[in-house]
Design a protein around this motif. Structure first.
Motif, PDB file in Angstrom:
ATOM      1  N   SER A  50     -61.688 -22.846 -84.919  1.00 43.04           N
ATOM      2  CA  SER A  50     -61.159 -23.439 -86.159  1.00 43.04           C
ATOM      3  C   SER A  50     -61.175 -24.962 -86.099  1.00 43.04           C
ATOM      4  N   GLN A  51     -60.951 -25.501 -84.893  1.00 46.02           N
ATOM      5  CA  GLN A  51     -60.854 -26.955 -84.732  1.00 46.02           C
ATOM      6  C   GLN A  51     -62.207 -27.648 -84.830  1.00 46.02           C
ATOM      7  N   VAL A  52     -63.294 -26.881 -84.688  1.00 46.25           N
ATOM      8  CA  VAL A  52     -64.620 -27.475 -84.842  1.00 46.25           C
ATOM      9  C   VAL A  52     -65.282 -26.919 -86.111  1.00 46.25           C
ATOM     10  N   GLY A  91     -49.551 -30.473 -76.687  1.00 42.46           N
ATOM     11  CA  GLY A  91     -50.360 -31.427 -77.430  1.00 42.46           C
ATOM     12  C   GLY A  91     -51.497 -30.655 -78.057  1.00 42.46           C
ATOM     13  N   CYS A  92     -52.350 -31.329 -78.812  1.00 40.67           N
ATOM     14  CA  CYS A  92     -53.431 -30.635 -79.493  1.00 40.67           C
ATOM     15  C   CYS A  92     -54.547 -31.631 -79.771  1.00 40.67           C
ATOM     16  N   LEU A  93     -55.789 -31.221 -79.527  1.00 38.52           N
ATOM     17  CA  LEU A  93     -56.917 -32.138 -79.763  1.00 38.52           C
ATOM     18  C   LEU A  93     -57.046 -32.486 -81.247  1.00 38.52           C
ATOM     19  N   SER A  94     -56.448 -31.684 -82.124  1.00 38.78           N
ATOM     20  CA  SER A  94     -56.488 -31.983 -83.563  1.00 38.78           C
ATOM     21  C   SER A  94     -55.331 -32.875 -83.994  1.00 38.78           C
ATOM     22  N   GLN A 133     -51.120 -18.759 -76.682  1.00 39.09           N
ATOM     23  CA  GLN A 133     -50.361 -18.653 -77.930  1.00 39.09           C
ATOM     24  C   GLN A 133     -50.678 -19.814 -78.871  1.00 39.09           C
ATOM     25  N   HIS A 134     -50.821 -21.013 -78.309  1.00 36.47           N
ATOM     26  CA  HIS A 134     -51.160 -22.196 -79.113  1.00 36.47           C
ATOM     27  C   HIS A 134     -52.538 -22.029 -79.771  1.00 36.47           C
ATOM     28  N   GLU A 135     -53.526 -21.610 -78.962  1.00 41.48           N
ATOM     29  CA  GLU A 135     -54.894 -21.490 -79.485  1.00 41.48           C
ATOM     30  C   GLU A 135     -55.001 -20.335 -80.475  1.00 41.48           C
ATOM     31  N   TYR A 136     -54.285 -19.252 -80.195  1.00 43.17           N
ATOM     32  CA  TYR A 136     -54.309 -18.110 -81.118  1.00 43.17           C
ATOM     33  C   TYR A 136     -53.790 -18.542 -82.495  1.00 43.17           C
ATOM     34  N   ASP A 137     -52.742 -19.360 -82.487  1.00 44.51           N
ATOM     35  CA  ASP A 137     -52.195 -19.879 -83.742  1.00 44.51           C
ATOM     36  C   ASP A 137     -53.270 -20.568 -84.580  1.00 44.51           C
ATOM     37  N   HIS A 138     -54.148 -21.334 -83.912  1.00 40.10           N
ATOM     38  CA  HIS A 138     -55.221 -22.036 -84.646  1.00 40.10           C
ATOM     39  C   HIS A 138     -56.057 -21.045 -85.460  1.00 40.10           C
ATOM     40  N   LEU A 139     -56.326 -19.864 -84.879  1.00 42.91           N
ATOM     41  CA  LEU A 139     -57.150 -18.870 -85.578  1.00 42.91           C
ATOM     42  C   LEU A 139     -56.455 -18.369 -86.834  1.00 42.91           C
TER      43      LEU A 139
END
Ligand code: NI
Length: 170
Positions: A50-52, A91-94, A133-139
């Motif tokens: 999602s972030q890319v 933190g988050c790269l976005s 959990q953080h990355e799953y949230d992005h989806l």
């Protein structure tokens, strides 16, 4: 491999719900490889498609100290293995240069497909559990700032808008 541009909050495209991957083919493997390169270059410990701006259910993670343990999660599902939630700094790269504590399950059970398309399962704890959990949230179109108070989120929004203005050519 190619480095991909990372979308930054409050870009609305980060709110897109990602679609499941139907077949792990060369195109998906290329996305995985590009995401790994992008994450390592940033550097970061996790990146969701999602972030890319690729809205498929693909995540890459590497919580090792020396970028030696890439983990590929395609169509991931996780279950919390504890009722307890523990806050950890995220933190988050976005959302560059912003960190805040977010409570997450201490341990999770993960099911996903790997880069080879084969299903695997694992139990994760600590940093890896938080990261999953953080990355799953992005989806799902969810960002860690969504867990903060509206006042704090507003401050992050202003900070990011200032950053984006500063990045624009005069
Ligand atoms: Ni993130």
């Amino acid at each position: 491999m190619a480095k991909l541009p990372i979308l930054e909050f409050p870009d609305e495209r980060l709110r897109t719900k990602a679609a499941p991957v139907e077949t792990v083919d060369d195109e998906v493997r290329q996305l995985v490889d590009d995401m790994l390169e992008t994450m390592y270059d940033a550097p970061g410990i996790g990146l969701a498609a999602s972030q890319v701006d690729a809205h498929r259910r693909v995540i890459v993670i590497d919580v090792s100290d020396d970028q030696s343990a890439p983990l590929v999660l395609i169509n991931p599902e996780y279950t919390p293995l504890d009722d307890e939630r523990e806050p950890m700094q995220e933190g988050c790269l976005s959302i560059p240069e912003y960190y805040a504590e977010v409570p997450r399950a201490l341990r999770v059970g993960l099911k996903a497909l790997g880069r080879d398309g084969q299903p695997y399962e694992l139990e994760a704890e600590g940093l890896l559990a938080h990261c999953i959990q953080h990355e799953y949230d992005h989806l799902e179109g969810v960002l860690f700032v969504d867990y903060l108070s509206p006042l704090k989120r507003d401050r992050v929004m202003k900070k990011m808008q200032k950053r984006h203005r500063a990045a624009q050519p005069a």
